[in-house]
Scaffold this motif. Structure first.
Motif, PDB file in Angstrom:
ATOM      1  N   GLU A   1       0.815  -1.218   0.000  1.00 30.63           N
ATOM      2  CA  GLU A   1       0.000   0.000   0.000  1.00 30.63           C
ATOM      3  C   GLU A   1       0.849   1.268   0.000  1.00 30.63           C
ATOM      4  O   GLU A   1       0.471   2.281  -0.598  1.00 30.63           O
ATOM      5  CB  GLU A   1      -0.944   0.004   1.206  1.00 30.63           C
ATOM      6  N   LYS A   2       1.992   1.225   0.652  1.00 33.21           N
ATOM      7  CA  LYS A   2       2.841   2.410   0.651  1.00 33.21           C
ATOM      8  C   LYS A   2       3.413   2.667  -0.737  1.00 33.21           C
ATOM      9  O   LYS A   2       3.476   3.813  -1.197  1.00 33.21           O
ATOM     10  CB  LYS A   2       3.960   2.250   1.683  1.00 33.21           C
ATOM     11  N   LEU A   3       3.825   1.610  -1.403  1.00 33.87           N
ATOM     12  CA  LEU A   3       4.340   1.788  -2.762  1.00 33.87           C
ATOM     13  C   LEU A   3       3.224   2.221  -3.709  1.00 33.87           C
ATOM     14  O   LEU A   3       3.449   3.025  -4.617  1.00 33.87           O
ATOM     15  CB  LEU A   3       4.993   0.495  -3.247  1.00 33.87           C
ATOM     16  N   ARG A   4       2.028   1.711  -3.507  1.00 36.81           N
ATOM     17  CA  ARG A   4       0.889   2.171  -4.310  1.00 36.81           C
ATOM     18  C   ARG A   4       0.694   3.681  -4.157  1.00 36.81           C
ATOM     19  O   ARG A   4       0.430   4.384  -5.126  1.00 36.81           O
ATOM     20  CB  ARG A   4      -0.386   1.429  -3.893  1.00 36.81           C
ATOM     21  N   MET A   5       0.828   4.161  -2.918  1.00 37.20           N
ATOM     22  CA  MET A   5       0.731   5.603  -2.703  1.00 37.20           C
ATOM     23  C   MET A   5       1.839   6.332  -3.446  1.00 37.20           C
ATOM     24  O   MET A   5       1.612   7.330  -4.139  1.00 37.20           O
ATOM     25  CB  MET A   5       0.795   5.916  -1.201  1.00 37.20           C
ATOM     26  N   ALA A   6       3.085   5.847  -3.332  1.00 36.81           N
ATOM     27  CA  ALA A   6       4.232   6.523  -3.947  1.00 36.81           C
ATOM     28  C   ALA A   6       4.117   6.575  -5.460  1.00 36.81           C
ATOM     29  O   ALA A   6       4.645   7.493  -6.100  1.00 36.81           O
ATOM     30  CB  ALA A   6       5.528   5.818  -3.538  1.00 36.81           C
TER      31      ALA A   6
ATOM     32  N   ILE B   1       7.237  14.901   1.463  1.00 37.18           N
ATOM     33  CA  ILE B   1       5.804  14.596   1.525  1.00 37.18           C
ATOM     34  C   ILE B   1       5.557  13.794   2.789  1.00 37.18           C
ATOM     35  O   ILE B   1       6.133  12.712   2.985  1.00 37.18           O
ATOM     36  CB  ILE B   1       5.355  13.810   0.286  1.00 37.18           C
ATOM     37  N   LEU B   2       4.730  14.324   3.665  1.00 38.68           N
ATOM     38  CA  LEU B   2       4.377  13.664   4.919  1.00 38.68           C
ATOM     39  C   LEU B   2       2.997  13.034   4.777  1.00 38.68           C
ATOM     40  O   LEU B   2       1.997  13.741   4.598  1.00 38.68           O
ATOM     41  CB  LEU B   2       4.354  14.661   6.081  1.00 38.68           C
ATOM     42  N   ASN B   3       2.934  11.729   4.836  1.00 35.85           N
ATOM     43  CA  ASN B   3       1.657  11.045   4.741  1.00 35.85           C
ATOM     44  C   ASN B   3       0.965  11.014   6.087  1.00 35.85           C
ATOM     45  O   ASN B   3       1.600  10.822   7.131  1.00 35.85           O
ATOM     46  CB  ASN B   3       1.865   9.605   4.271  1.00 35.85           C
ATOM     47  N   GLY B   4      -0.348  11.167   6.055  1.00 37.27           N
ATOM     48  CA  GLY B   4      -1.144  10.955   7.253  1.00 37.27           C
ATOM     49  C   GLY B   4      -1.380   9.472   7.455  1.00 37.27           C
ATOM     50  O   GLY B   4      -0.895   8.629   6.691  1.00 37.27           O
ATOM     51  N   PRO B   5      -2.158   9.112   8.456  1.00 34.40           N
ATOM     52  CA  PRO B   5      -2.420   7.692   8.732  1.00 34.40           C
ATOM     53  C   PRO B   5      -3.301   7.026   7.682  1.00 34.40           C
ATOM     54  O   PRO B   5      -3.362   5.801   7.600  1.00 34.40           O
ATOM     55  CB  PRO B   5      -3.121   7.721  10.098  1.00 34.40           C
ATOM     56  N   ARG B   6      -4.024   7.830   6.860  1.00 34.35           N
ATOM     57  CA  ARG B   6      -4.892   7.270   5.818  1.00 34.35           C
ATOM     58  C   ARG B   6      -4.457   7.813   4.456  1.00 34.35           C
ATOM     59  O   ARG B   6      -3.903   8.899   4.367  1.00 34.35           O
ATOM     60  CB  ARG B   6      -6.348   7.659   6.050  1.00 34.35           C
ATOM     61  N   TYR B   7      -4.736   7.054   3.402  1.00 32.24           N
ATOM     62  CA  TYR B   7      -4.489   7.530   2.041  1.00 32.24           C
ATOM     63  C   TYR B   7      -5.800   7.554   1.256  1.00 32.24           C
ATOM     64  O   TYR B   7      -6.360   8.624   1.012  1.00 32.24           O
ATOM     65  CB  TYR B   7      -3.449   6.662   1.343  1.00 32.24           C
TER      66      TYR B   7
ATOM     67  N   PHE C   1       0.277   9.145  -6.212  1.00 33.60           N
ATOM     68  CA  PHE C   1      -0.129  10.425  -5.616  1.00 33.60           C
ATOM     69  C   PHE C   1       0.048  11.611  -6.561  1.00 33.60           C
ATOM     70  O   PHE C   1      -0.480  12.703  -6.311  1.00 33.60           O
ATOM     71  CB  PHE C   1       0.662  10.695  -4.333  1.00 33.60           C
ATOM     72  N   HIS C   2       0.795  11.447  -7.660  1.00 32.27           N
ATOM     73  CA  HIS C   2       1.158  12.584  -8.516  1.00 32.27           C
ATOM     74  C   HIS C   2      -0.025  13.414  -9.018  1.00 32.27           C
ATOM     75  O   HIS C   2       0.116  14.628  -9.186  1.00 32.27           O
ATOM     76  CB  HIS C   2       1.988  12.097  -9.702  1.00 32.27           C
ATOM     77  N   PRO C   3      -1.207  12.836  -9.291  1.00 32.26           N
ATOM     78  CA  PRO C   3      -2.328  13.691  -9.708  1.00 32.26           C
ATOM     79  C   PRO C   3      -2.668  14.799  -8.728  1.00 32.26           C
ATOM     80  O   PRO C   3      -3.257  15.816  -9.123  1.00 32.26           O
ATOM     81  CB  PRO C   3      -3.486  12.698  -9.864  1.00 32.26           C
ATOM     82  N   LEU C   4      -2.301  14.631  -7.451  1.00 33.75           N
ATOM     83  CA  LEU C   4      -2.566  15.689  -6.486  1.00 33.75           C
ATOM     84  C   LEU C   4      -1.794  16.955  -6.827  1.00 33.75           C
ATOM     85  O   LEU C   4      -2.205  18.060  -6.474  1.00 33.75           O
ATOM     86  CB  LEU C   4      -2.205  15.213  -5.074  1.00 33.75           C
ATOM     87  N   PHE C   5      -0.665  16.820  -7.541  1.00 32.97           N
ATOM     88  CA  PHE C   5       0.105  17.991  -7.966  1.00 32.97           C
ATOM     89  C   PHE C   5      -0.637  18.799  -9.028  1.00 32.97           C
ATOM     90  O   PHE C   5      -0.276  19.942  -9.307  1.00 32.97           O
ATOM     91  CB  PHE C   5       1.461  17.567  -8.526  1.00 32.97           C
ATOM     92  N   ILE C   6      -1.650  18.181  -9.663  1.00 36.31           N
ATOM     93  CA  ILE C   6      -2.404  18.884 -10.706  1.00 36.31           C
ATOM     94  C   ILE C   6      -3.890  18.964 -10.339  1.00 36.31           C
ATOM     95  O   ILE C   6      -4.731  19.249 -11.187  1.00 36.31           O
ATOM     96  CB  ILE C   6      -2.218  18.225 -12.086  1.00 36.31           C
ATOM     97  N   GLY C   7      -4.195  18.680  -9.073  1.00 41.91           N
ATOM     98  CA  GLY C   7      -5.556  18.874  -8.598  1.00 41.91           C
ATOM     99  C   GLY C   7      -6.485  17.703  -8.781  1.00 41.91           C
ATOM    100  O   GLY C   7      -7.698  17.859  -8.654  1.00 41.91           O
ATOM    101  N   GLY C   8      -5.933  16.521  -9.095  1.00 44.11           N
ATOM    102  CA  GLY C   8      -6.776  15.378  -9.378  1.00 44.11           C
ATOM    103  C   GLY C   8      -6.801  14.351  -8.264  1.00 44.11           C
ATOM    104  O   GLY C   8      -5.833  14.186  -7.525  1.00 44.11           O
ATOM    105  N   ASP C   9      -7.907  13.633  -8.157  1.00 43.58           N
ATOM    106  CA  ASP C   9      -8.076  12.552  -7.201  1.00 43.58           C
ATOM    107  C   ASP C   9      -7.465  11.288  -7.793  1.00 43.58           C
ATOM    108  O   ASP C   9      -7.962  10.767  -8.799  1.00 43.58           O
ATOM    109  CB  ASP C   9      -9.579  12.352  -6.946  1.00 43.58           C
TER     110      ASP C   9
END
Length: 514
Positions: A193-198, A344-350, A201-209
């Protein structure tokens, strides 16, 4: 920058070049003005801010420079091509510094992942984080390359305003599974799951979910590795000033501290703009770098629209908004030595946090943070011995039914952010802060005239991309063009710069009018 009306003297000439007005001095508007100047137009860029750059501008306060928006430069050849089109040398005007590593991702349990350009070092990071996913990671990189060459170098550099252009590429979209989300694609390749996040997550840099944005955007992984991640010395604000200098050298004008109230239309064709002061300025073409929603709902409010009606725009999904805390710290050079330029600091949830932000519109107690510390690369951003930071948290935009009262929430949310920073990254930082500026979603709404205070305009979902996105050439009014994040290809600084390249292929060369 010029703050007077430049049009009278131009119109007084018996022979003149075609006139173009660009609404908005964001990076898309500046790039468009450069392209139009190179095509022979006399260009006037108009912006309500006092400095060029839009979201890429800066605030100077107490000796600190706070870069307000984008913090990195990727695909540097785009800028070199832009300058070359204007017979200029980008590297003579702007200094880039390569950042390697690109950024570090941290989780609450202390796990870290360092993104970097060297393939073997990057694979070593994957092997340490999730050794069973190394083969899947290699496949993900190959997937990313395919989508870069199709999505960015092909579709992203030509207009998609004709339906036939979409129909032609549908088989490729199907083959590349553009219907699948970025997160879903990462989940098919890796299990951790951590690698899935890594990887997602890039769409967040352009405003996407990441749970909904089309998997075409996994191209960012290839883009970063192939061309690197860079920092513009002086920030994006310095690049914006360099762009303004090119425009003025071409004979164009930047009209700052001036707001456009309306695009003037006669006989279904633009004739210019009307300023908030009431002054009307004529033009042969108008290019809007304002948010596409603002362009159609506000600037064209007096003109009946066929496609981009208020009802349709009300159904449009916008990006999330942002809570950004800019602050300077005193006597901290040498502090926090393991904190680099980007963290980038991740919270407890993604995935749960993403659903709260994008779907439920819920402001949560937990948060994930993007921390920018440019002073480790560029000491000019802060007084000697001090540091400059910008800490960003994605939050819901203002359009959700359960809206946030930011006047009341701002101090509480800042306190939560400070607690996360001190516990996970910058112990004792609260006692060292010497100056600060805070942007809430209401700031984005008021400063940038962004609908719902969205941080990145229209979200780049599959049915809001390419032909489905507001077009670079308006179908509503003859002579109106759009650039910036809300049009094609939009989203992200490379996409914004590419909108100007697409524009240059749609607008004919200027003629001398007598």
């Amino acid at each position: 920058m010029t703050r007077v009306n430049p049009i009278e003297s131009a119109e007084a000439r018996e022979g003149r070049r075609n006139r173009a007005i660009v609404i908005g001095a964001g990076l898309g508007g500046l790039a468009a003005a450069m392209r139009l100047g190179a095509k022979g137009y006399r260009v006037t860029v108009i912006d309500k801010l006092d400095v060029p750059g839009g979201r890429g501008s800066a605030i100077w306060q107490d000796g600190h420079r706070f870069d307000l928006g984008p913090t990195i430069v990727t695909v540097p050849q785009l800028y070199r091509e832009l300058w070359r089109a204007c017979a200029r040398d980008f590297d003579a005007d702007v200094t880039l510094k390569a950042l390697d590593p690109f950024y570090e991702i941290r989780w609450p349990d202390g796990t870290r992942f360092v993104a970097q350009q060297d393939t073997e070092k990057l694979r070593a990071e994957v092997a340490q984080l999730a050794p069973g996913d190394l083969a899947g990671f290699d496949r993900f990189l190959k997937d990313s390359a395919k989508r870069y060459w199709f999505g960015f170098e092909d579709l992203g550099r030509r207009s998609m305003h004709q339906l036939w252009e979409l129909i032609k590429v549908l088989p490729t979209f199907a083959r590349l599974r553009a219907d699948r989300s970025v997160y879903a694609h990462a989940a098919r390749r890796v299990k951790d799951e951590k690698l899935r996040m890594a990887l997602s997550f890039h769409p967040l840099f352009i405003g996407g979910d990441p749970l909904h944005v089309t998997s075409m955007y996994i191209l960012v992984a290839y883009l970063e590795k192939e061309f690197g991640v860079h920092y513009a010395v002086g920030g994006l604000a310095a690049m914006a000033r360099a762009m303004g200098n090119v425009i003025e050298d071409q004979g164009g004008t930047l009209l700052m501290d001036t707001e456009v109230d309306e695009i003037v239309v006669r006989n279904d064709a633009v004739t210019g703009v009307r300023l908030a002061s009431g002054l009307e300025m004529g033009a042969d073409i108008v290019v809007s770098n304002a948010d596409s929603g603002h362009t159609y709902n506000s600037l064209l409010r007096a003109h009946r629209r066929r496609r981009w009606t208020p009802k349709r725009l009300a159904r449009t999904r916008y990006s999330m908004s942002l809570f950004v805390w800019y602050f300077g710290t005193r006597d901290t050079v040498g502090y926090w030595q393991d904190v680099g330029h980007h963290t980038i600091l991740n919270g407890p949830r993604y995935t749960g946090l993403l659903k709260d932000i994008f779907v439920k519109g819920k402001l949560c107690d937990d948060m994930s943070l993007y921390v920018h510390r440019p002073s480790v690369t560029d000491p000019t951003v802060a007084p000697e011995g001090d540091d400059t930071f910008y800490v960003l948290s994605p939050v819901p935009h203002l359009g959700h039914e359960n809206g946030v009262d930011w006047a009341a929430e701002e101090p509480r949310y800042k306190a939560k952010m400070l607690r996360v920073l001190e516990e996970q990254l910058l112990p004792g930082v609260g006692e060292r802060i010497s100056t600060e500026v805070i942007f809430t979603p209401e700031t984005f709404r008021d400063r940038y005239l962004s609908p719902h205070g969205a941080g990145f305009s229209i979200e780049p979902r599959i049915l809001q991309s390419a032909w489905f996105r507001p077009h670079n050439v308006s179908e509503e009014v003859k002579g109106l063009y759009l650039v910036g994040a809300g049009t094609h290809p939009g989203a992200g600084v490379p996409g914004v710069i590419s909108t100007a390249e697409v524009l240059s292929k749609l607008v004919p060369d200027a003629e001398v009018v007598t």
